[in-house]
Design a protein around this motif. Structure first.
Motif, PDB file in Angstrom:
ATOM      1  N   ASN A  36      29.380 -26.264  59.503  1.00  0.00           N
ATOM      2  CA  ASN A  36      30.782 -25.789  58.568  1.00  0.00           C
ATOM      3  C   ASN A  36      30.360 -24.539  57.935  1.00  0.00           C
ATOM      4  OD1 ASN A  36      33.126 -27.315  57.393  1.00  0.00           O
ATOM      5  ND2 ASN A  36      31.168 -28.796  57.753  1.00  0.00           N
ATOM      6  N   GLU A  39      31.306 -22.205  62.356  1.00  0.00           N
ATOM      7  CA  GLU A  39      32.551 -22.550  62.599  1.00  0.00           C
ATOM      8  C   GLU A  39      33.893 -22.148  61.775  1.00  0.00           C
ATOM      9  OE1 GLU A  39      34.720 -24.600  65.323  1.00  0.00           O
ATOM     10  OE2 GLU A  39      32.767 -24.313  66.286  1.00  0.00           O
ATOM     11  N   THR A 176      30.037 -29.754  52.773  1.00  0.00           N
ATOM     12  CA  THR A 176      31.297 -29.268  53.332  1.00  0.00           C
ATOM     13  C   THR A 176      31.342 -27.461  52.529  1.00  0.00           C
ATOM     14  OG1 THR A 176      33.171 -29.582  51.964  1.00  0.00           O
ATOM     15  CG2 THR A 176      33.017 -30.854  54.260  1.00  0.00           C
ATOM     16  N   LEU A 179      31.214 -24.059  54.061  1.00  0.00           N
ATOM     17  CA  LEU A 179      32.857 -23.975  54.807  1.00  0.00           C
ATOM     18  C   LEU A 179      33.761 -23.117  53.650  1.00  0.00           C
ATOM     19  CD1 LEU A 179      35.246 -25.644  56.133  1.00  0.00           C
ATOM     20  CD2 LEU A 179      35.970 -24.459  54.380  1.00  0.00           C
ATOM     21  N   TYR A 202      41.825 -25.744  59.835  1.00  0.00           N
ATOM     22  CA  TYR A 202      41.338 -26.521  59.251  1.00  0.00           C
ATOM     23  C   TYR A 202      41.663 -27.764  58.215  1.00  0.00           C
ATOM     24  CZ  TYR A 202      37.381 -24.535  62.435  1.00  0.00           C
ATOM     25  OH  TYR A 202      36.983 -23.566  62.990  1.00  0.00           O
TER      26      TYR A 202
END
Length: 210
Positions: A36, A39, A176, A179, A202
């Motif tokens: 996460n 990305e 997550t 992120l 996303y």
């Protein structure tokens, strides 16, 4: 990964100009937390149409380690091989106490002495705590026995948040949550519009355009 030059940034705050991220992967690190984080940087490069970010996968000895799901991330390098990053983020996971040894602490202490910002995702904050590098800082951590950490590290100011940025320390919970941390950093450096575009890629609704 992403070894080419990055686009320069001219922001006043060091955390707003972070471009080269070093991810120190420890044995049994959380793949979902690590992925996460990475990305978001990859997608920021894509929607920003420039090489704003690059990242290096690090281990203390340069040998890839397996995540808790059994997958190893390659190529891995030592800090010396990768070159000085703008920030070093420790990627923790299961069995973090056994994964943090004297070599990890020595590496983190050396990085801190160089003045580099430090971070921890999932249980990675424990590595910073055990080296005394979160004393008098606010932080969050992914840890079931949080009360034990309070007793073990009384100088660390624990808060119940997805992520915390306190001066030159960045910490986030697992899953997550990284992120959200990285989206915040992207927004600071490239603007909330870019962060919102990354979020939309996303299918997230947590970041809105100004």
């Amino acid at each position: 990964m992403m070894e080419s030059d990055v686009t320069s940034a001219t922001n006043e705050s060091p955390l707003e100009s972070l471009a080269h991220f070093g991810f120190l992967t420890l044995r049994n690190f959380s793949m979902i937390a690590f992925t996460n984080a990475v990305e978001v940087l990859r997608m920021a490069n894509s929607v920003g149409r420039a090489q704003h970010y690059r990242w290096s996968i690090l281990t203390p000895d340069g040998v890839p380690v397996r995540a808790s799901n059994g997958i190893a991330v390659k190529p891995a390098r030592t800090l010396e091989e990768a070159g000085r990053p703008d920030v070093l983020i420790v990627c923790g996971g299961t069995g973090i106490r056994s994964a943090v040894d004297n070599s990890v602490r020595a590496l983190l202490e050396d990085v801190a002495q160089q003045g580099l910002p430090l971070g921890g995702i999932c249980t990675g904050a424990y590595a910073l705590m055990s080296a005394g590098l979160l004393d008098d800082y606010r932080c969050t951590a992914d840890w079931e026995g949080l009360s034990e950490l309070h007793k073990e590290f009384p100088r660390v100011h624990f808060v119940d948040e997805l992520f915390v940025i306190d001066r030159d320390r960045l910490t986030s919970a697992g899953g997550t949550a990284p992120l959200d941390l990285m989206l915040s950093l992207v927004g600071c450096r490239l603007g909330q519009n870019v962060a919102a575009q990354v979020s939309q890629q996303y299918s997230l609704e947590r970041v809105q355009r100004n």
